[in-house]
Design a protein around this motif. Sequence first.
Motif, PDB file in Angstrom:
ATOM      1  N   GLY A  82       7.051   3.418   9.436  1.00 30.35           N
ATOM      2  CA  GLY A  82       6.334   2.160   9.272  1.00 30.35           C
ATOM      3  C   GLY A  82       4.910   2.298   8.793  1.00 30.35           C
ATOM      4  O   GLY A  82       4.247   1.279   8.552  1.00 30.35           O
ATOM      5  N   PRO A  86       2.592   4.785   2.860  1.00 30.00           N
ATOM      6  CA  PRO A  86       1.478   4.289   2.035  1.00 30.00           C
ATOM      7  C   PRO A  86       0.215   5.139   2.168  1.00 30.00           C
ATOM      8  O   PRO A  86      -0.550   5.253   1.205  1.00 30.00           O
ATOM      9  CB  PRO A  86       1.235   2.864   2.558  1.00 30.00           C
ATOM     10  CG  PRO A  86       1.925   2.773   3.861  1.00 30.00           C
ATOM     11  CD  PRO A  86       3.029   3.772   3.841  1.00 30.00           C
ATOM     12  N   GLN A  90      -1.479   6.797  -1.063  1.00 24.03           N
ATOM     13  CA  GLN A  90      -2.842   6.405  -1.426  1.00 24.03           C
ATOM     14  C   GLN A  90      -3.879   7.508  -1.202  1.00 24.03           C
ATOM     15  O   GLN A  90      -5.041   7.325  -1.544  1.00 24.03           O
ATOM     16  CB  GLN A  90      -3.266   5.185  -0.604  1.00 24.03           C
ATOM     17  CG  GLN A  90      -2.504   3.923  -0.946  1.00 24.03           C
ATOM     18  CD  GLN A  90      -2.926   2.786  -0.034  1.00 24.03           C
ATOM     19  OE1 GLN A  90      -3.962   2.191  -0.226  1.00 24.03           O
ATOM     20  NE2 GLN A  90      -2.133   2.501   0.973  1.00 24.03           N
TER      21      GLN A  90
ATOM     22  N   ILE B 128      10.561   7.917  -4.713  1.00 32.67           N
ATOM     23  CA  ILE B 128       9.733   8.923  -5.369  1.00 32.67           C
ATOM     24  C   ILE B 128      10.438   9.306  -6.664  1.00 32.67           C
ATOM     25  O   ILE B 128      11.645   9.555  -6.667  1.00 32.67           O
ATOM     26  CB  ILE B 128       9.557  10.142  -4.450  1.00 32.67           C
ATOM     27  CG1 ILE B 128       8.720   9.752  -3.231  1.00 32.67           C
ATOM     28  CG2 ILE B 128       8.924  11.306  -5.190  1.00 32.67           C
ATOM     29  CD1 ILE B 128       8.767  10.741  -2.108  1.00 32.67           C
ATOM     30  N   ARG B 134       5.695   7.903  -7.934  1.00 31.14           N
ATOM     31  CA  ARG B 134       6.679   7.091  -7.248  1.00 31.14           C
ATOM     32  C   ARG B 134       6.801   5.757  -7.977  1.00 31.14           C
ATOM     33  O   ARG B 134       5.891   5.372  -8.728  1.00 31.14           O
ATOM     34  CB  ARG B 134       6.343   6.878  -5.775  1.00 31.14           C
ATOM     35  CG  ARG B 134       5.038   6.151  -5.503  1.00 31.14           C
ATOM     36  CD  ARG B 134       4.926   5.766  -4.042  1.00 31.14           C
ATOM     37  NE  ARG B 134       5.870   4.729  -3.694  1.00 31.14           N
ATOM     38  CZ  ARG B 134       6.758   4.821  -2.695  1.00 31.14           C
ATOM     39  NH1 ARG B 134       6.807   5.895  -1.941  1.00 31.14           N
ATOM     40  NH2 ARG B 134       7.584   3.828  -2.440  1.00 31.14           N
ATOM     41  N   THR B 154       3.475   4.619  -9.846  1.00 31.55           N
ATOM     42  CA  THR B 154       2.211   5.082  -9.271  1.00 31.55           C
ATOM     43  C   THR B 154       2.099   6.587  -9.457  1.00 31.55           C
ATOM     44  O   THR B 154       2.984   7.331  -9.014  1.00 31.55           O
ATOM     45  CB  THR B 154       2.137   4.751  -7.766  1.00 31.55           C
ATOM     46  OG1 THR B 154       2.349   3.358  -7.588  1.00 31.55           O
ATOM     47  CG2 THR B 154       0.778   5.135  -7.177  1.00 31.55           C
ATOM     48  N   SER B 156       0.468   9.540  -8.169  1.00 29.93           N
ATOM     49  CA  SER B 156      -0.282   9.805  -6.939  1.00 29.93           C
ATOM     50  C   SER B 156      -0.900  11.190  -6.909  1.00 29.93           C
ATOM     51  O   SER B 156      -1.535  11.559  -5.934  1.00 29.93           O
ATOM     52  CB  SER B 156       0.647   9.618  -5.736  1.00 29.93           C
ATOM     53  OG  SER B 156       1.859  10.300  -5.963  1.00 29.93           O
ATOM     54  N   GLN B 163      -6.055   7.660  -8.819  1.00 31.63           N
ATOM     55  CA  GLN B 163      -4.678   7.204  -8.710  1.00 31.63           C
ATOM     56  C   GLN B 163      -4.467   6.142  -9.791  1.00 31.63           C
ATOM     57  O   GLN B 163      -5.322   5.270  -9.973  1.00 31.63           O
ATOM     58  CB  GLN B 163      -4.403   6.602  -7.341  1.00 31.63           C
ATOM     59  CG  GLN B 163      -2.959   6.180  -7.169  1.00 31.63           C
ATOM     60  CD  GLN B 163      -2.645   5.765  -5.745  1.00 31.63           C
ATOM     61  OE1 GLN B 163      -2.955   4.664  -5.341  1.00 31.63           O
ATOM     62  NE2 GLN B 163      -2.059   6.662  -4.983  1.00 31.63           N
ATOM     63  N   GLU B 370      11.222  -6.667  14.770  1.00 34.86           N
ATOM     64  CA  GLU B 370      10.383  -6.303  13.611  1.00 34.86           C
ATOM     65  C   GLU B 370      10.935  -6.857  12.311  1.00 34.86           C
ATOM     66  O   GLU B 370      10.253  -6.890  11.302  1.00 34.86           O
ATOM     67  CB  GLU B 370      10.381  -4.785  13.441  1.00 34.86           C
ATOM     68  CG  GLU B 370       9.555  -4.015  14.403  1.00 34.86           C
ATOM     69  CD  GLU B 370       9.827  -2.551  14.145  1.00 34.86           C
ATOM     70  OE1 GLU B 370       9.347  -2.043  13.119  1.00 34.86           O
ATOM     71  OE2 GLU B 370      10.542  -1.937  14.949  1.00 34.86           O
ATOM     72  N   PHE B 371      12.201  -7.277  12.335  1.00 36.98           N
ATOM     73  CA  PHE B 371      12.884  -7.571  11.084  1.00 36.98           C
ATOM     74  C   PHE B 371      13.132  -9.061  10.837  1.00 36.98           C
ATOM     75  O   PHE B 371      13.775  -9.423   9.871  1.00 36.98           O
ATOM     76  CB  PHE B 371      14.207  -6.794  11.032  1.00 36.98           C
ATOM     77  CG  PHE B 371      14.014  -5.340  11.359  1.00 36.98           C
ATOM     78  CD1 PHE B 371      13.434  -4.501  10.434  1.00 36.98           C
ATOM     79  CD2 PHE B 371      14.342  -4.836  12.606  1.00 36.98           C
ATOM     80  CE1 PHE B 371      13.215  -3.166  10.731  1.00 36.98           C
ATOM     81  CE2 PHE B 371      14.130  -3.502  12.918  1.00 36.98           C
ATOM     82  CZ  PHE B 371      13.561  -2.663  11.981  1.00 36.98           C
ATOM     83  N   GLY B 401      17.871  -3.742   5.305  1.00 40.11           N
ATOM     84  CA  GLY B 401      17.723  -2.525   4.494  1.00 40.11           C
ATOM     85  C   GLY B 401      16.449  -1.780   4.826  1.00 40.11           C
ATOM     86  O   GLY B 401      15.742  -2.096   5.783  1.00 40.11           O
ATOM     87  N   ALA B 405       6.812   0.711   4.135  1.00 46.26           N
ATOM     88  CA  ALA B 405       5.657   0.129   4.818  1.00 46.26           C
ATOM     89  C   ALA B 405       4.681  -0.429   3.791  1.00 46.26           C
ATOM     90  O   ALA B 405       4.633   0.008   2.645  1.00 46.26           O
ATOM     91  CB  ALA B 405       4.989   1.196   5.651  1.00 46.26           C
ATOM     92  N   HIS B 406       3.907  -1.429   4.210  1.00 41.94           N
ATOM     93  CA  HIS B 406       2.929  -2.032   3.314  1.00 41.94           C
ATOM     94  C   HIS B 406       1.571  -1.363   3.472  1.00 41.94           C
ATOM     95  O   HIS B 406       1.208  -0.956   4.564  1.00 41.94           O
ATOM     96  CB  HIS B 406       2.771  -3.514   3.626  1.00 41.94           C
ATOM     97  CG  HIS B 406       3.962  -4.301   3.202  1.00 41.94           C
ATOM     98  ND1 HIS B 406       4.118  -4.752   1.924  1.00 41.94           N
ATOM     99  CD2 HIS B 406       5.071  -4.686   3.884  1.00 41.94           C
ATOM    100  CE1 HIS B 406       5.265  -5.396   1.837  1.00 41.94           C
ATOM    101  NE2 HIS B 406       5.866  -5.362   3.006  1.00 41.94           N
ATOM    102  N   PRO B 407       0.796  -1.327   2.390  1.00 44.01           N
ATOM    103  CA  PRO B 407      -0.563  -0.818   2.515  1.00 44.01           C
ATOM    104  C   PRO B 407      -1.375  -1.706   3.457  1.00 44.01           C
ATOM    105  O   PRO B 407      -1.067  -2.880   3.608  1.00 44.01           O
ATOM    106  CB  PRO B 407      -1.119  -0.898   1.092  1.00 44.01           C
ATOM    107  CG  PRO B 407       0.075  -0.998   0.216  1.00 44.01           C
ATOM    108  CD  PRO B 407       1.132  -1.682   1.000  1.00 44.01           C
ATOM    109  N   PHE B 408      -2.404  -1.154   4.072  1.00 43.12           N
ATOM    110  CA  PHE B 408      -3.219  -1.863   5.048  1.00 43.12           C
ATOM    111  C   PHE B 408      -4.085  -2.895   4.354  1.00 43.12           C
ATOM    112  O   PHE B 408      -4.677  -2.576   3.323  1.00 43.12           O
ATOM    113  CB  PHE B 408      -4.111  -0.836   5.748  1.00 43.12           C
ATOM    114  CG  PHE B 408      -4.743  -1.335   7.004  1.00 43.12           C
ATOM    115  CD1 PHE B 408      -3.970  -1.767   8.068  1.00 43.12           C
ATOM    116  CD2 PHE B 408      -6.110  -1.363   7.127  1.00 43.12           C
ATOM    117  CE1 PHE B 408      -4.561  -2.191   9.241  1.00 43.12           C
ATOM    118  CE2 PHE B 408      -6.703  -1.785   8.306  1.00 43.12           C
ATOM    119  CZ  PHE B 408      -5.919  -2.193   9.357  1.00 43.12           C
TER     120      PHE B 408
END
Lengths: 301, 408
Positions: A82, A86, A90, B128, B134, B154, B156, B163, B370-371, B401, B405-408
């Motif tokens: 989770g 990223p 990054q 990737i 990726r 991307t 990386s 980047q 969470e889903f 599926g 994760a998402h970037p902050f």
Amino acid sequence: MRTLLALLLAAGAARAAGRSQVVTTTEDLASLVREVGGDRITVESIARGYQDPHFVEPKPSFLLKLQKADLLVLVGRDLEIGWLSPLVTQSRNARIQPGAAGYMDASLTCEILDVPAGQITRAMGDVHPLGNPHYWLDPANGRRIARAVEQRLSRLQPGDAAEFGRRLADFDRRLGEAEKQWESRMAPYRGRKVISYHRSWSNFAKRFGLEVAGYVEPKPGIPPTPSHTLDVIRGMKRDNIKLILVEPYFDLRTPESIARQTGGQVVVLLPSVGGVKEVKDYFQLFDYNINLLAGLFAKVP
Amino acid sequence: MRRFLIILSICPALAAQDAAELLAKMKAMEARIQALEKEVAALKTAPAAPAAVTVSEAPQEKSAEPLPPALGQRTSTLPYYGPAVQSSKIFNPDMAAIGTFAGAAGSPGSRPGYALEMSEAEVAVQAIVDPYARADFFFSFGEKGVELEEGYLTLSALPGGFQARAGKMRAVFGKVNTFHLHTLPWVDRPLVTQNLLGGEEGISDAGLSISRILPAPKGVFLEATAQVYRGDSEGVFQSYRRDNLGTVGRLRGYRDLSESTNIDLGASYARGHSPLGPSLTTQLYGLDATLRWKPLRRAIYHSFLARTEAVWGRAQQPEAVAKPFGYYVSGEYQLARRWLVGGRFDRSDRLESALRDTGGSILLTYRPSEFSQIRGQIRRTRYGERMTANEFLFQFQYSIGAHGAHPF
């Protein structure tokens, strides 16, 4: 300006000394890396020992650590699914991208339990399809991780390979002695049944002869429900189970309510180094947990 | 003759010797085949997990035992958890579908919408590509068609700490513009996004992006991003010729105030040609600030997030220059593991008229896991046409599926 210069000099000092910078996802891995690397490397962990390693925020401040890392050691088995990906992407650090020499999944040489068989769906909760990621809680796996770390550090810093080998042998010897003590301490309580909040203790229980008879969570990652809680209470009364193991990051209300109704006791057991201030390394983690458990088992039937 | 007799007498002996050797060889081969059969059977019945680690259980013996070479090699490659995983984890990308179903009740004011709508089914395909890159694709399936919401490569592992991204992207203008529908803390997007930043699509276009972490005082994360787009972003920018490129720049600063609290500040700029004509340009300036609090020991139970974004525009019009301004302020507090409450105030001028809209919302979100989540929002909006809308919006979101994760 002077402060900035001092900061730059300090940052450069580690590199100048040829010390690899290691970042681990958890404090347990950091402790094992420290055992092998000693002062020949620097190591820091992303997650703190008292936080749930499944739910770490991928803060940009972690990118600053990862950006300079020579080696990233992770638990794997989707524990960090989770949040780690990223951060790695990054980090702009080619050395620690998946597949690179500086990307080390510590689970690959370990004994992994609870690998689900058959069809896996989310109806089973937040199940880990690749097996239980809390595998470091068996010292045998700690030894395996240390060996893999020694190999990796020796490749990164060949000049210090002999020192890493010496430190690994020393760690191995001390762990062997500690394991004998831990096992003899737990030997009288082999076969004891306990309840745990989350499925964190499979490797620990197998190693020290405990039986986890049920969980406060109805399914992994799903908060307690009234009907499941009643089942747990009935099971504890039927089998005379007295201890409920809870990780430090879970709410104690439901476990305490269960304990009140069963005459049992809630034990905040530590899944990780740093779970409490005084537990600073891998040895102290087992010392703390085993002393706590053995003390309580001695009191309850 | 004598030689012939000798040969004749030797032949049976040689034949007997050959037969014995042949028999011995056959027996050896038979034993080898049996051994191989056993190995194959053992491999077939072996568990997928690396229970294959042959570490003996006695601690003293373990110290002398080297790592199995195959496992030693694996540690330097991608995570390899066993044959069953290999095909799905390495050769197939992570795939997920995220459904968003929404509904609205009440008076809609000047912006009528559906009572019930399958707003979006987002399909994410992520993997990737090779040791250097990726790829991420996000397809947005609506009730009326499909579009590529984002799809980019991307890079990386560039030298110099850079980047790069290439593809169709949501521009890094502020915070909310980069959010997909399912990551928004509200049912809708704020008025400033609707009026100045292209609505639901936001500033989104095909282009190139490059970013770098800049040197900064200890503990400060400073990141600069520069992006060049084709110049087409519906409702905001339009490209009439190849050289009508759009540009976006952003500077982001982040600092941990404590282990549980952090602050995130950003300044953004975007420029492109106006949809009103090829000789007209639109420039947008944005500032954003986010304060987060999440106590590590109880991270799954409590958190708070406050955020504001302000956008200033300078839009050339055939006979004037419009300078619209808009902002929102929002907060979200997690009461318990599954419950969140939130509020938002927003106000925004419109890009192509002198009208101003003002709105306020309160929200309640329930997350069974969470889903999935269910969200309700009571929204009151005073539109520039002097119409007031009082609405109840609700939304069901669910994910199936493996979604990255998402970037902050």
